[in-house]
Write a protein that holds these residues in place. Structure first.
Motif, PDB file in Angstrom:
ATOM      1  N   ILE A   9       0.822  -1.201   0.000  1.00  0.00           N
ATOM      2  CA  ILE A   9       0.000   0.000   0.000  1.00  0.00           C
ATOM      3  C   ILE A   9       0.860   1.255   0.000  1.00  0.00           C
ATOM      4  CG2 ILE A   9      -1.648   1.327   1.389  1.00  0.00           C
ATOM      5  CD1 ILE A   9      -2.848  -1.284   2.291  1.00  0.00           C
ATOM      6  N   GLN A  10       1.990   1.221   0.681  1.00  0.00           N
ATOM      7  CA  GLN A  10       2.857   2.386   0.815  1.00  0.00           C
ATOM      8  C   GLN A  10       4.121   2.204  -0.030  1.00  0.00           C
ATOM      9  OE1 GLN A  10       1.431   3.736   5.268  1.00  0.00           O
ATOM     10  NE2 GLN A  10       3.574   3.300   4.930  1.00  0.00           N
ATOM     11  N   PRO A  11       4.365   3.102  -0.976  1.00  0.00           N
ATOM     12  CA  PRO A  11       5.511   2.944  -1.868  1.00  0.00           C
ATOM     13  C   PRO A  11       6.862   3.033  -1.167  1.00  0.00           C
ATOM     14  CG  PRO A  11       4.416   5.053  -2.223  1.00  0.00           C
ATOM     15  CD  PRO A  11       3.551   4.266  -1.315  1.00  0.00           C
ATOM     16  N   TYR A  12       6.907   3.677  -0.001  1.00  0.00           N
ATOM     17  CA  TYR A  12       8.144   3.757   0.770  1.00  0.00           C
ATOM     18  C   TYR A  12       7.922   3.092   2.116  1.00  0.00           C
ATOM     19  CZ  TYR A  12       9.069   7.270  -2.790  1.00  0.00           C
ATOM     20  OH  TYR A  12       9.214   7.920  -3.983  1.00  0.00           O
ATOM     21  N   PRO A  13       8.230   1.805   2.247  1.00  0.00           N
ATOM     22  CA  PRO A  13       7.878   1.046   3.456  1.00  0.00           C
ATOM     23  C   PRO A  13       8.527   1.562   4.727  1.00  0.00           C
ATOM     24  CG  PRO A  13       9.301  -0.237   1.987  1.00  0.00           C
ATOM     25  CD  PRO A  13       8.879   0.952   1.216  1.00  0.00           C
ATOM     26  N   ASN A  14       9.637   2.267   4.616  1.00  0.00           N
ATOM     27  CA  ASN A  14      10.295   2.784   5.816  1.00  0.00           C
ATOM     28  C   ASN A  14       9.765   4.156   6.216  1.00  0.00           C
ATOM     29  OD1 ASN A  14      12.001   0.540   6.026  1.00  0.00           O
ATOM     30  ND2 ASN A  14      13.421   1.409   4.511  1.00  0.00           N
ATOM     31  N   SER A  16       6.381   6.349   7.290  1.00  0.00           N
ATOM     32  CA  SER A  16       5.026   6.202   7.809  1.00  0.00           C
ATOM     33  C   SER A  16       4.119   7.274   7.228  1.00  0.00           C
ATOM     34  CB  SER A  16       5.026   6.295   9.339  1.00  0.00           C
ATOM     35  OG  SER A  16       3.700   6.296   9.827  1.00  0.00           O
ATOM     36  N   TYR A  17       3.262   6.872   6.303  1.00  0.00           N
ATOM     37  CA  TYR A  17       2.326   7.819   5.709  1.00  0.00           C
ATOM     38  C   TYR A  17       1.394   8.413   6.759  1.00  0.00           C
ATOM     39  CZ  TYR A  17       3.165   7.501   0.660  1.00  0.00           C
ATOM     40  OH  TYR A  17       3.687   7.620  -0.603  1.00  0.00           O
ATOM     41  N   GLU A  18       1.045   7.595   7.768  1.00  0.00           N
ATOM     42  CA  GLU A  18       0.113   8.077   8.790  1.00  0.00           C
ATOM     43  C   GLU A  18       0.656   9.274   9.557  1.00  0.00           C
ATOM     44  OE1 GLU A  18       0.908   4.987   8.258  1.00  0.00           O
ATOM     45  OE2 GLU A  18      -0.914   3.794   8.013  1.00  0.00           O
ATOM     46  N   SER A  19       1.966   9.412   9.593  1.00  0.00           N
ATOM     47  CA  SER A  19       2.580  10.508  10.352  1.00  0.00           C
ATOM     48  C   SER A  19       2.837  11.743   9.500  1.00  0.00           C
ATOM     49  CB  SER A  19       3.905  10.042  10.971  1.00  0.00           C
ATOM     50  OG  SER A  19       4.856   9.745   9.950  1.00  0.00           O
ATOM     51  N   PRO A  21       1.191  14.658   7.203  1.00  0.00           N
ATOM     52  CA  PRO A  21      -0.037  15.312   6.733  1.00  0.00           C
ATOM     53  C   PRO A  21      -0.100  15.325   5.212  1.00  0.00           C
ATOM     54  CG  PRO A  21       1.063  16.630   8.418  1.00  0.00           C
ATOM     55  CD  PRO A  21       2.030  15.554   8.024  1.00  0.00           C
ATOM     56  N   ALA A  22      -1.299  15.241   4.681  1.00  0.00           N
ATOM     57  CA  ALA A  22      -1.474  15.189   3.235  1.00  0.00           C
ATOM     58  C   ALA A  22      -0.871  16.419   2.547  1.00  0.00           C
ATOM     59  CB  ALA A  22      -2.960  15.066   2.897  1.00  0.00           C
ATOM     60  N   GLU A  23      -1.004  17.574   3.179  1.00  0.00           N
ATOM     61  CA  GLU A  23      -0.464  18.812   2.592  1.00  0.00           C
ATOM     62  C   GLU A  23       1.052  18.719   2.428  1.00  0.00           C
ATOM     63  OE1 GLU A  23      -2.453  18.558   5.145  1.00  0.00           O
ATOM     64  OE2 GLU A  23      -4.283  19.698   4.709  1.00  0.00           O
ATOM     65  N   LEU A  24       1.726  18.156   3.449  1.00  0.00           N
ATOM     66  CA  LEU A  24       3.180  17.996   3.373  1.00  0.00           C
ATOM     67  C   LEU A  24       3.546  16.930   2.348  1.00  0.00           C
ATOM     68  CD1 LEU A  24       6.018  18.622   4.361  1.00  0.00           C
ATOM     69  CD2 LEU A  24       5.657  17.006   6.260  1.00  0.00           C
ATOM     70  N   ALA A  25       2.764  15.863   2.289  1.00  0.00           N
ATOM     71  CA  ALA A  25       3.022  14.800   1.315  1.00  0.00           C
ATOM     72  C   ALA A  25       2.992  15.349  -0.105  1.00  0.00           C
ATOM     73  CB  ALA A  25       1.987  13.685   1.488  1.00  0.00           C
ATOM     74  N   TRP A  26       2.042  16.261  -0.360  1.00  0.00           N
ATOM     75  CA  TRP A  26       1.982  16.904  -1.677  1.00  0.00           C
ATOM     76  C   TRP A  26       3.247  17.702  -1.951  1.00  0.00           C
ATOM     77  CZ3 TRP A  26      -0.657  17.262  -6.192  1.00  0.00           C
ATOM     78  CH2 TRP A  26      -0.520  18.424  -6.949  1.00  0.00           C
ATOM     79  N   ASP A  27       3.694  18.475  -0.964  1.00  0.00           N
ATOM     80  CA  ASP A  27       4.905  19.283  -1.142  1.00  0.00           C
ATOM     81  C   ASP A  27       6.142  18.407  -1.333  1.00  0.00           C
ATOM     82  OD1 ASP A  27       3.426  21.601  -0.859  1.00  0.00           O
ATOM     83  OD2 ASP A  27       3.838  21.804   1.293  1.00  0.00           O
ATOM     84  N   LEU A  28       6.132  17.222  -0.718  1.00  0.00           N
ATOM     85  CA  LEU A  28       7.273  16.304  -0.816  1.00  0.00           C
ATOM     86  C   LEU A  28       7.200  15.414  -2.060  1.00  0.00           C
ATOM     87  CD1 LEU A  28       7.572  15.124   2.914  1.00  0.00           C
ATOM     88  CD2 LEU A  28       9.060  16.740   1.703  1.00  0.00           C
ATOM     89  N   LEU A  30       5.172  12.938  -2.653  1.00  0.00           N
ATOM     90  CA  LEU A  30       4.980  11.526  -2.325  1.00  0.00           C
ATOM     91  C   LEU A  30       3.831  10.954  -3.152  1.00  0.00           C
ATOM     92  CD1 LEU A  30       5.269  11.424   1.585  1.00  0.00           C
ATOM     93  CD2 LEU A  30       7.025  10.903  -0.129  1.00  0.00           C
ATOM     94  N   PRO A  31       4.018   9.794  -3.766  1.00  0.00           N
ATOM     95  CA  PRO A  31       2.907   9.151  -4.487  1.00  0.00           C
ATOM     96  C   PRO A  31       1.749   8.869  -3.533  1.00  0.00           C
ATOM     97  CG  PRO A  31       5.004   8.108  -5.027  1.00  0.00           C
ATOM     98  CD  PRO A  31       5.274   9.031  -3.872  1.00  0.00           C
ATOM     99  N   LEU A  32       0.555   8.811  -4.071  1.00  0.00           N
ATOM    100  CA  LEU A  32      -0.598   8.465  -3.248  1.00  0.00           C
ATOM    101  C   LEU A  32      -0.387   7.114  -2.573  1.00  0.00           C
ATOM    102  CD1 LEU A  32      -3.676   9.382  -5.503  1.00  0.00           C
ATOM    103  CD2 LEU A  32      -2.991  10.500  -3.370  1.00  0.00           C
ATOM    104  N   PRO A  33      -0.878   6.942  -1.349  1.00  0.00           N
ATOM    105  CA  PRO A  33      -0.879   5.607  -0.738  1.00  0.00           C
ATOM    106  C   PRO A  33      -1.509   4.612  -1.710  1.00  0.00           C
ATOM    107  CG  PRO A  33      -1.623   7.245   0.840  1.00  0.00           C
ATOM    108  CD  PRO A  33      -1.520   7.948  -0.478  1.00  0.00           C
ATOM    109  N   ARG A  34      -0.950   3.430  -1.781  1.00  0.00           N
ATOM    110  CA  ARG A  34      -1.315   2.512  -2.866  1.00  0.00           C
ATOM    111  C   ARG A  34      -2.496   1.603  -2.549  1.00  0.00           C
ATOM    112  NH1 ARG A  34       4.850   1.111  -4.819  1.00  0.00           N
ATOM    113  NH2 ARG A  34       5.102   2.970  -6.121  1.00  0.00           N
ATOM    114  N   GLY A  35      -3.428   2.120  -1.785  1.00  0.00           N
ATOM    115  CA  GLY A  35      -4.575   1.303  -1.434  1.00  0.00           C
ATOM    116  C   GLY A  35      -5.689   1.326  -2.460  1.00  0.00           C
ATOM    117  N   TYR A  36      -5.426   1.828  -3.665  1.00  0.00           N
ATOM    118  CA  TYR A  36      -6.447   1.818  -4.712  1.00  0.00           C
ATOM    119  C   TYR A  36      -6.210   0.649  -5.662  1.00  0.00           C
ATOM    120  CZ  TYR A  36      -2.718   4.510  -7.050  1.00  0.00           C
ATOM    121  OH  TYR A  36      -1.508   4.946  -7.554  1.00  0.00           O
ATOM    122  N   LYS A  37      -7.297   0.113  -6.197  1.00  0.00           N
ATOM    123  CA  LYS A  37      -7.208  -1.073  -7.047  1.00  0.00           C
ATOM    124  C   LYS A  37      -7.708  -0.827  -8.470  1.00  0.00           C
ATOM    125  CE  LYS A  37      -7.688  -4.184  -3.096  1.00  0.00           C
ATOM    126  NZ  LYS A  37      -8.427  -5.327  -2.491  1.00  0.00           N
TER     127      LYS A  37
END
Length: 385
Positions: A9-14, A16-19, A21-28, A30-37
């Motif tokens: 689900i998470q492209p970078y296993p090391n 923690s996406y949960e830690s 924030p989505a806003e920071l993930a966008w700035d970084l 980061l690919p979307l969490p891979r929980g979509y099928k």
């Protein structure tokens, strides 16, 4: 097993996406969490509302990004959804993503290889749909949403002349309508993500094969298949007679509430339309809670009076639907405009050449089946030699 699932689900296993924030993930970046099928691609006006209702009924979790603002807002919505949903998640993308700034960045952050389902429609019909609905989406044609037998029809439904029918065909010259056709952009930017692909054209939704076609796709893609009970909702055209602008309406019959609405998959409801009118309707249902239907029928006087009132009301409403359709923009109006306006014709043709080629690489038969598009092509050949 838990670690393997987490890594998938998470492209970078090391990390923690949960830690984060989505806003920071966008700035970084980061690919979307891979929980979509699945990726669900469509142009609005291609019958997506009907399919989405069925998808929801069979348990698919649709991440709808339609009219959700900027690309980063859409990313944030999808990111947070995927962090908290473990079902069969579907990222739903339409032509409107293509109209936002930073849409290429958004597409680049959708990096999982998944199945793609694409919903299509004859381009001329798409143009007619969007021009006909422009400015009408939020104009309810109901004066009140709740009524009882003391109301006349005119107390509930606005008069026909209330809403103007001034269709702006000049819009066909504008860039805005070119954005309806974005499959060529989606396929170019998301090509690396396609593991398998299926197409569903709107005319198939109105055929008896609609459910069987979706069942084949479901088996191939790995989600629960729809059943025959979903067929009615799938084939309901909420735009017939501008039905979407009237409903839902709630009729108060004593202590009981009957909801007039377009056909629904709500398992809590029983449709009384046939017993009121003597036959079903292709658009309208008259719904009551299944736990109350027998009590309603048992109250003979109330039941009889309510049915008599609703029969007269529905007869008037169906006549109003016919009047709405008679005033609606027609395909012939679109085609005639293109005959008279070479600038608009050439503008749309240049866009459709790319769009049609993108779809034809997978399904040339769909393109060949588009009656009005083929007529448009012949027009261009004859008039723009």
């Amino acid at each position: 097993m838990q670690r393997e699932n987490r890594d998938s689900i998470q492209p970078y296993p090391n990390l923690s996406y949960e830690s984060i924030p989505a806003e920071l993930a966008w700035d970084l970046n980061l690919p979307l969490p891979r929980g979509y099928k699945m990726i669900y691609l469509y142009g609005h006006g291609a019958g997506v509302a009907k399919v989405n209702e069925v998808f929801s009924a069979i348990g698919l979790r649709i991440i709808s990004l339609f009219i959700k603002g900027s690309a980063n807002n859409r990313y944030i919505l999808a990111y947070n959804f995927l962090l908290h949903s473990n079902g069969f998640n579907v990222v739903s993308l339409s032509d409107l993503e293509y109209q936002t700034s930073n849409y290429l960045k958004f597409f680049s952050l959708i990096d999982k290889k998944v199945s793609f389902m694409c919903q299509t429609r004859d381009p001329m019909e798409l143009l007619r749909h969007c021009l006909a609905r422009a400015g009408r989406w939020t104009h309810s044609l109901a004066i009140t949403k709740e009524f009882d037998k003391t109301f006349d029809f005119e107390d509930v439904i606005k008069p026909l002349e209330h809403l103007k029918y001034n269709y702006n065909l000049e819009g066909l010259k504008k860039y805005a309508y070119s954005n309806l056709f974005s499959f060529h952009i989606h396929f170019k930017e998301l090509q690396k993500n396609i593991s398998k692909i299926a197409f569903l054209d709107i005319k198939e939704l109105n055929s008896d094969e609609a459910i069987s076609k979706l069942q084949v796709i479901a088996k191939d893609f790995g989600f629960n298949p729809p059943q025959n009970c979903h067929k009615k909702a799938l084939q309901t055209n909420v735009f017939k007679g501008s039905a979407y602008l009237f409903f839902p309406l709630v009729f108060q019959a004593g202590d009981f509430k009957l909801t007039l609405a377009t056909h629904s998959n709500n398992s809590q409801w029983v449709d009384l339309h046939q017993e009121i009118m003597g036959k079903p309707n292709e658009v309208i249902g008259v719904y009551i809670d299944k736990n109350e239907v027998e009590s309603f029928r048992a109250n003979e006087t109330l039941y009889k009076e309510s049915c008599e009132y609703l029969k007269k009301f529905l007869e008037k409403l169906k006549e109003r639907f016919k009047q709405e359709d008679a005033k609606a923009l027609a395909i012939r109006d679109i085609m005639q405009y293109f005959k008279q306006e070479p600038q608009a014709r050439k503008h749309i043709k240049s866009i459709l050449d790319k769009e049609v080629a993108a779809i034809a690489q997978y399904h040339p038969d769909i393109v060949e089946s588009w009656k009005y598009y083929q007529e448009f092509e012949r027009m261009c050949e004859e008039m723009d030699k």
